[in-house]
Write a protein that holds these residues in place. Structure first.
Motif, short mmCIF file in Angstrom:
data_model
loop_
_atom_site.label_atom_id
_atom_site.label_comp_id
_atom_site.label_asym_id
_atom_site.label_seq_id
_atom_site.Cartn_x
_atom_site.Cartn_y
_atom_site.Cartn_z
N ILE A 59 0.64 -0.92 -0.09
CA ILE A 59 -0.01 -0.08 -0.06
C ILE A 59 1.01 0.77 0.38
O ILE A 59 0.72 2.26 -0.47
N GLY A 60 1.71 1.33 0.77
CA GLY A 60 2.64 2.33 1.14
C GLY A 60 3.40 2.54 -0.32
O GLY A 60 4.01 3.90 -0.68
N ALA A 61 3.85 2.13 -1.32
CA ALA A 61 4.52 1.84 -2.42
C ALA A 61 3.75 2.49 -3.08
O ALA A 61 4.24 2.98 -4.33
N ASP A 62 2.82 2.70 -3.04
CA ASP A 62 0.97 3.48 -4.31
C ASP A 62 0.54 4.63 -3.46
O ASP A 62 -0.51 4.24 -3.91
N HIS A 63 1.85 5.38 -3.06
CA HIS A 63 1.51 5.89 -2.28
C HIS A 63 0.14 5.69 -0.95
O HIS A 63 -0.75 5.96 -1.44
N GLY A 64 0.28 5.80 0.26
CA GLY A 64 -0.16 5.65 1.33
C GLY A 64 -1.47 5.97 1.39
O GLY A 64 -2.32 5.20 1.91
N SER A 65 -2.08 7.66 1.47
CA SER A 65 -3.04 8.46 1.72
C SER A 65 -3.56 8.84 0.46
O SER A 65 -2.79 9.22 -0.18
N THR A 66 -4.45 9.60 0.44
CA THR A 66 -5.19 10.09 -0.55
C THR A 66 -5.92 11.31 -0.31
O THR A 66 -6.56 11.09 0.73
N ILE A 67 -5.69 12.40 -0.31
CA ILE A 67 -6.22 13.81 0.13
C ILE A 67 -7.19 13.78 -1.16
O ILE A 67 -7.01 14.26 -1.93
N THR A 68 -8.39 14.72 -0.46
CA THR A 68 -9.48 14.75 -1.70
C THR A 68 -10.29 16.71 -0.65
O THR A 68 -9.73 15.96 0.71
N PHE A 69 -10.17 17.46 -1.17
CA PHE A 69 -10.23 18.62 -1.23
C PHE A 69 -11.63 19.16 -1.63
O PHE A 69 -11.43 19.40 -3.00
N THR A 70 -12.28 20.62 -1.77
CA THR A 70 -12.63 21.16 -2.91
C THR A 70 -12.47 22.47 -2.50
O THR A 70 -11.69 23.33 -1.46
N SER A 71 -11.64 23.29 -3.83
CA SER A 71 -11.09 24.24 -3.33
C SER A 71 -11.84 26.19 -4.42
O SER A 71 -12.82 24.93 -5.61
N ASP A 72 -11.92 26.94 -3.91
CA ASP A 72 -12.94 27.77 -4.60
C ASP A 72 -12.19 28.28 -5.33
O ASP A 72 -12.72 29.51 -6.17
N ALA A 73 -10.94 28.21 -6.03
CA ALA A 73 -10.27 28.60 -6.53
C ALA A 73 -8.84 27.35 -6.88
O ALA A 73 -8.59 26.61 -6.42
N ALA A 74 -8.14 27.22 -8.53
CA ALA A 74 -7.75 26.96 -8.88
C ALA A 74 -6.01 26.94 -7.38
O ALA A 74 -5.58 27.30 -7.32
N VAL A 75 -6.35 25.44 -7.29
CA VAL A 75 -4.39 25.29 -6.95
C VAL A 75 -3.50 24.31 -7.70
O VAL A 75 -3.86 23.93 -8.88
N PRO A 76 -2.30 25.27 -6.80
CA PRO A 76 -0.89 25.40 -8.73
C PRO A 76 -1.18 23.35 -8.66
O PRO A 76 -0.85 23.03 -7.49
N ILE A 77 -0.34 22.74 -9.10
CA ILE A 77 -0.90 21.43 -9.93
C ILE A 77 0.79 20.89 -8.91
O ILE A 77 0.34 20.08 -8.77
N GLU A 78 1.58 21.56 -8.53
CA GLU A 78 2.25 20.58 -7.58
C GLU A 78 2.33 20.42 -6.42
O GLU A 78 2.83 19.76 -5.66
N LEU A 79 0.87 21.04 -5.63
CA LEU A 79 0.04 20.73 -4.55
C LEU A 79 -0.82 20.08 -4.75
O LEU A 79 -0.92 19.09 -3.58
N ALA A 80 -1.17 20.01 -5.71
CA ALA A 80 -2.40 18.95 -5.86
C ALA A 80 -3.36 18.45 -7.36
O ALA A 80 -4.19 17.65 -7.02
N GLY A 81 -1.99 18.22 -7.99
CA GLY A 81 -2.58 17.72 -9.52
C GLY A 81 -3.53 18.62 -9.92
O GLY A 81 -3.68 20.23 -9.66
N VAL A 82 -4.93 17.58 -10.80
CA VAL A 82 -5.61 18.47 -11.39
C VAL A 82 -6.95 18.69 -11.26
O VAL A 82 -6.95 17.32 -10.92
#
Length: 305
Positions: free
Chosen positions: A220-243
């Motif tokens: 599990i850890g080798a494939d990134h052990g956690s997933t972060i999900t959230f909603t943003s009212d503005a675009a987030v830089p891709i280096e922080l959260a992808g697309v």
């Protein structure tokens, strides 16, 4: 580790004519552990199990069960092995008790009749003909016959198919208890929750090869052990959260959720952006399995183009 190696597979290859079903498989199973051999249909699990059970010879590589070749010395290891197939053959006209009594005649030093019936919770249907059993009840009878001789190694192929959640948990506890007494289990299952609960180590197969291997936490850890999900009212830089999936809802994998959350929230505070619906979830074995399946689909699609 100090525990006896019960199963040892080294460079196993299995051919069906010109088709190579299994390519260079290597793994081991020790006494007192559950090893999960996982994969989608057609990955090569059943072919591998056939070789380990002595029903098929490999095209190349070596396989040892209790230190011997299972195909050449099957009679030597048979008393030490239990096998629970996906679907066993029963005489539908026999009752549950009659089926177990008949099986006991071919089993060296079998469990007592009442002991095995209680173990798999078949007491209420002990007098019922097999043909009248539900799918889950037949599955429990399969397990009863597989463990009747107190095997040191148990091959389990989809052991809880057809069982309700309560019966599935009870079966897990029965197996856990046997493993705690030193039995080894080689498990194949499509229930990733089951594999994650029971197995200490797993190997995930894809098209005849092992593509993930190790302890459940390592895989599990080798494939990134956690997933972060959230909603943003503005675009987030891709280096922080992808697309973002829809321009607002983001999902990103993380090996350091605390650090990544700190970076994300610090950016949002400085940028005056509101982050909501924030959730951090530890990934499961099912997430890894689905990722492997998706990668296999993408590879197949690319190859066909």
């Amino acid at each position: 580790m100090g525990r006896e190696v019960v199963v040892e597979v080294d460079g196993l290859r299995i051919d069906y004519g010109s088709f190579v079903a299994v390519h260079g498989l290597s793994f081991s199973v020790r006494a007192g552990e559950v090893f999960g051999l996982l994969g989608t249909n057609g990955a090569g699990k059943t072919s591998t199990m056939d070789v380990l059970e002595g029903y098929r010879r490999p095209a190349a590589g070596s396989v040892r069960v209790f230190g011997v070749d299972p195909a050449q010395q099957r009679e030597k290891i048979a008393p030490r092995v239990g096998i629970m197939l996906q679907e066993a053959g029963f005489f539908d006209d026999l009752t549950v008790l009659e089926s177990i009594r008949a099986w006991r005649r071919f089993t060296a030093e079998p469990m007592g009749l009442d002991e095995v019936v209680d173990l798999v919770d078949l007491g209420k249907v002990a007098g019922t003909r097999v043909g009248k059993l539900s799918g889950g009840e037949r599955r429990r009878l399969d397990l009863a016959l597989a463990v009747l001789g107190r095997p040191e190694l148990l091959f389990l192929d989809e052991p809880t198919t057809g069982l309700d959640p309560q019966a599935r948990r009870r079966t897990w506890h029965v197996l856990e208890n046997m493993v705690s007494q030193g039995m080894a289990i080689l498990l194949t299952t499509h229930y990733m929750e089951e594999a994650q609960y029971l197995a200490g180590r797993v190997a995930i197969m894809d098209r005849g090869r092992i593509v993930r291997h190790g302890s459940v936490d390592e895989v599990i850890g080798a494939d990134h052990g956690s997933t972060i999900t959230f909603t943003s009212d503005a675009a987030v830089p891709i280096e922080l959260a992808g697309v973002a999936e829809d321009g607002r809802r983001y999902e990103t994998s993380s090996t350091d959720p605390q650090g990544d959350l700190h970076t994300l929230l610090d950016w949002a505070y400085r940028a005056g952006v509101r982050i909501s619906d924030l959730e951090v979830r530890r990934n499961s074995l099912e997430d890894v399995f689905l990722k492997v399946a998706d990668e296999a689909d993408l590879a197949t699609t690319a190859k066909e183009r």
